[in-house]
Design a protein around this motif. Sequence first.
Motif, mmCIF file in Angstrom:
data_model
loop_
_atom_site.group_PDB
_atom_site.id
_atom_site.type_symbol
_atom_site.label_atom_id
_atom_site.label_comp_id
_atom_site.label_asym_id
_atom_site.label_seq_id
_atom_site.Cartn_x
_atom_site.Cartn_y
_atom_site.Cartn_z
ATOM 1 N N ARG A 196 0.046 -1.473 -0.051
ATOM 2 C CA ARG A 196 -0.105 0.108 -0.175
ATOM 3 C C ARG A 196 0.932 1.240 -0.056
ATOM 4 O O ARG A 196 0.526 1.949 -1.309
ATOM 5 N N ARG A 211 -2.773 3.620 -12.514
ATOM 6 C CA ARG A 211 -3.211 2.475 -12.380
ATOM 7 C C ARG A 211 -1.913 1.872 -11.427
ATOM 8 O O ARG A 211 -0.601 1.978 -12.852
ATOM 9 N N GLY A 231 -5.213 -1.920 -0.901
ATOM 10 C CA GLY A 231 -5.950 -1.862 -2.080
ATOM 11 C C GLY A 231 -5.701 -1.885 -3.818
ATOM 12 O O GLY A 231 -6.885 -1.414 -4.306
ATOM 13 N N PHE A 232 -5.182 -3.079 -3.721
ATOM 14 C CA PHE A 232 -5.249 -3.476 -5.030
ATOM 15 C C PHE A 232 -6.785 -4.735 -5.250
ATOM 16 O O PHE A 232 -7.132 -5.091 -4.065
ATOM 17 N N ARG A 233 -7.344 -4.624 -6.537
ATOM 18 C CA ARG A 233 -8.505 -5.104 -6.929
ATOM 19 C C ARG A 233 -7.835 -6.344 -8.051
ATOM 20 O O ARG A 233 -7.119 -6.138 -8.681
ATOM 21 N N ARG A 250 -4.103 -1.493 -8.317
ATOM 22 C CA ARG A 250 -4.733 -0.413 -7.362
ATOM 23 C C ARG A 250 -5.274 1.183 -8.834
ATOM 24 O O ARG A 250 -4.015 1.869 -9.050
ATOM 25 N N ARG A 255 -8.363 4.871 -4.931
ATOM 26 C CA ARG A 255 -7.481 4.929 -3.775
ATOM 27 C C ARG A 255 -7.764 5.056 -2.587
ATOM 28 O O ARG A 255 -8.022 4.936 -1.815
#
Length: 258
Positions: A196, A211, A231-233, A250, A255
């Motif tokens: 993060r 990104r 916090g990444f998808r 991310r 964010r």
Amino acid sequence: MPPPEVSTEAVVSTAPDPGAPADHLGPVDEGNDAVDTDDTLDLRLPDELVALIAEESLTSADGAATADDGLLDQLAGWGPVPTSAGVFQLVPARTERDLPLISRWMNDPAVAAFWELEGSVSLTAAHLDAQLAGDGRSVPCLGVLGGVPMSYFEIYRADLDPLARHYPARPHDTGIHLLIGAVGDRGRGLGAVLLRAVADLVLDRRPACSRVVAEPDLRNTASISAFLNAGFRFSAELELPDKRAALMMRDRALRGLI
């Protein structure tokens, strides 16, 4: 490009392509809680490294040219940031200074399973040198936490990397590869904390980047969990030359929400 395996570690090859950093995020923990920093690591930051960090920061502040000026926005001058685990800083690696430490980490079986750079010091040296001799699209770094070098990062231009052939890349997409060196630093939530922090650094210091991406091996569930907690998808599964990977992103726009 790192050894055969791409990802969060990134895409790796025994003789790395300067444009393709290591594919693996190495062993990472899944937690995202504040980390207890009372444990003392077996490696303290040498006085010489403290001096070099200061020297590199001053050089960047003075506007001296660095290898990544045009591609990664003077990463050497990004500076320290606070985290729940202590003050963290990315310090660009130097083979002559950092090779013994990084090679030792690469020979840890848990790291070697994904980075595939175990063995002779010369393998790690070739991996580092390929990036350091390149045009700055990939910058290998020590992750220094609380004055202790405890992790290895590769920050790279994903849009200029072979990875871009396998997903709809955008200009200035920036990739992260990470390994945590000491066994005692794993399983404590540090992976998510550092990911993060570094993703925020990238988005703060690289305004053109929308990104931050990573591509851990799908088998590396701990790494994928750390990215999610940072916090990444999860975006997609990728069939890369040397592995099946999870494309993690991310987004600047998200964010504040994840």
